[in-house]
Motif scaffolding. Sequence first.
Motif, PDB file in Angstrom:
ATOM      1  N   GLY A 159       0.834  -1.192   0.000  1.00 54.70           N
ATOM      2  CA  GLY A 159       0.000   0.000   0.000  1.00 54.70           C
ATOM      3  C   GLY A 159       0.867   1.238   0.000  1.00 54.70           C
ATOM      4  O   GLY A 159       1.754   1.382  -0.838  1.00 54.70           O
ATOM      5  N   SER A 160       0.656   2.116   0.974  1.00 52.54           N
ATOM      6  CA  SER A 160       1.481   3.307   1.107  1.00 52.54           C
ATOM      7  C   SER A 160       1.251   3.902   2.488  1.00 52.54           C
ATOM      8  O   SER A 160       0.102   4.037   2.914  1.00 52.54           O
ATOM      9  CB  SER A 160       1.136   4.338   0.030  1.00 52.54           C
ATOM     10  N   LEU A 161       2.331   4.252   3.168  1.00 50.42           N
ATOM     11  CA  LEU A 161       2.183   4.794   4.516  1.00 50.42           C
ATOM     12  C   LEU A 161       1.467   6.142   4.494  1.00 50.42           C
ATOM     13  O   LEU A 161       0.766   6.494   5.438  1.00 50.42           O
ATOM     14  CB  LEU A 161       3.543   4.923   5.207  1.00 50.42           C
ATOM     15  N   THR A 162       1.654   6.899   3.433  1.00 49.82           N
ATOM     16  CA  THR A 162       0.853   8.104   3.197  1.00 49.82           C
ATOM     17  C   THR A 162       0.365   8.053   1.760  1.00 49.82           C
ATOM     18  O   THR A 162       1.064   7.552   0.871  1.00 49.82           O
ATOM     19  CB  THR A 162       1.658   9.399   3.435  1.00 49.82           C
ATOM     20  N   HIS A 163      -0.837   8.598   1.514  1.00 48.63           N
ATOM     21  CA  HIS A 163      -1.395   8.430   0.171  1.00 48.63           C
ATOM     22  C   HIS A 163      -2.495   9.461  -0.081  1.00 48.63           C
ATOM     23  O   HIS A 163      -3.678   9.143  -0.082  1.00 48.63           O
ATOM     24  CB  HIS A 163      -1.953   7.014  -0.002  1.00 48.63           C
ATOM     25  N   ASN A 164      -2.062  10.697  -0.312  1.00 46.30           N
ATOM     26  CA  ASN A 164      -3.009  11.740  -0.708  1.00 46.30           C
ATOM     27  C   ASN A 164      -2.568  12.271  -2.060  1.00 46.30           C
ATOM     28  O   ASN A 164      -1.799  13.222  -2.170  1.00 46.30           O
ATOM     29  CB  ASN A 164      -3.047  12.866   0.325  1.00 46.30           C
ATOM     30  N   LEU A 165      -3.054  11.641  -3.123  1.00 47.11           N
ATOM     31  CA  LEU A 165      -2.632  12.007  -4.469  1.00 47.11           C
ATOM     32  C   LEU A 165      -3.241  13.332  -4.933  1.00 47.11           C
ATOM     33  O   LEU A 165      -2.801  13.886  -5.944  1.00 47.11           O
ATOM     34  CB  LEU A 165      -2.981  10.885  -5.452  1.00 47.11           C
ATOM     35  N   HIS A 166      -4.212  13.847  -4.185  1.00 49.69           N
ATOM     36  CA  HIS A 166      -4.744  15.165  -4.508  1.00 49.69           C
ATOM     37  C   HIS A 166      -3.690  16.243  -4.299  1.00 49.69           C
ATOM     38  O   HIS A 166      -3.798  17.350  -4.843  1.00 49.69           O
ATOM     39  CB  HIS A 166      -5.972  15.476  -3.645  1.00 49.69           C
ATOM     40  N   ALA A 185       4.256  10.045   9.285  1.00 52.84           N
ATOM     41  CA  ALA A 185       5.154   8.889   9.204  1.00 52.84           C
ATOM     42  C   ALA A 185       5.931   8.703  10.500  1.00 52.84           C
ATOM     43  O   ALA A 185       6.130   7.573  10.964  1.00 52.84           O
ATOM     44  CB  ALA A 185       6.104   9.047   8.025  1.00 52.84           C
ATOM     45  N   ASP A 186       6.364   9.802  11.098  1.00 50.82           N
ATOM     46  CA  ASP A 186       7.109   9.703  12.359  1.00 50.82           C
ATOM     47  C   ASP A 186       6.205   9.229  13.496  1.00 50.82           C
ATOM     48  O   ASP A 186       6.635   8.478  14.378  1.00 50.82           O
ATOM     49  CB  ASP A 186       7.743  11.049  12.709  1.00 50.82           C
ATOM     50  N   TRP A 187       4.956   9.678  13.485  1.00 50.14           N
ATOM     51  CA  TRP A 187       4.004   9.220  14.514  1.00 50.14           C
ATOM     52  C   TRP A 187       3.775   7.719  14.388  1.00 50.14           C
ATOM     53  O   TRP A 187       3.766   6.997  15.393  1.00 50.14           O
ATOM     54  CB  TRP A 187       2.690   9.976  14.375  1.00 50.14           C
ATOM     55  N   VAL A 188       3.581   7.233  13.165  1.00 56.54           N
ATOM     56  CA  VAL A 188       3.394   5.796  12.958  1.00 56.54           C
ATOM     57  C   VAL A 188       4.621   5.036  13.449  1.00 56.54           C
ATOM     58  O   VAL A 188       4.493   4.013  14.141  1.00 56.54           O
ATOM     59  CB  VAL A 188       3.119   5.488  11.477  1.00 56.54           C
TER      60      VAL A 188
END
Length: 259
Positions: A159-166, A185-188
């Motif tokens: 998948g992707s740890l972050t994923h806002n393609l907008h 990402a740092d919080w995760v």
Amino acid sequence: MSRMPTLFVGHGSPMLALDDGPTHRFMMGLGALIPRPKAILVVSAHWESERPRVSAVPRPRTIHDFGGFPRALFEMQYPAPGAPELAARVAELLPGTAIDEARGLDHGAWVPLKLAYPAADVPATQLSVQTPAGPAHAYAVGQALRPLRDEGVLILGSGSLTHNLHEFRSPVQEQPPKTWVVAFADWVAEKIAARDIASLLDYREKAPFGPQNHPTEEHLLPLFTVLGALDEGEAAVAWHRSYTYGILAMDAWGSARAA
């Protein structure tokens, strides 16, 4: 048979298959870091269904589920054998799972597999995600599939740890990541290190910029399945961390490499 690790990877843009960069190089070396699997089960963000579905196709086709990319990407094939026996075992471990006789390998599966196992000689199949059911369901799926790790199966969440393609602004890979991407990402990473599963499952409320990084949840759900496949008390570690296009955290998380 050695116990297999379980791993979540970010597959990013389909151009990951062609373009050099930190994640491309990490993926190319991934096969050497893992005992050779008997088979691979990919939980891909690009296959969504109301209830779990697993592919039992003997020879899965390469699905080019994207548009606007170079011809070379559309010409790529990944002719790995399917894993019908694994599909049957998944359905046994996860009651209510439907056997799919048609689904091939979408780019969430074949892009990382082509880099990690370029010979396409390891049987591979896919399991769908149930986006409306949320993170707790995805985590429970991983718990149900945990025995596969002792059966020579690599459970690979893609998948992707972050994923806002907008928020995509430029095709340049090497650009500084957005502050809201790094914060998430740092919080995760912090919560995984603390084994704070409860907070991770409630990331939309507790994580900084949770909904901004995931307007929809399908790309993060495979991470929860991988975390669920860990044993009680088993730590997850970072196998890779990097950013691309300023908005995608390409982190890979899973069990310790010596598992």
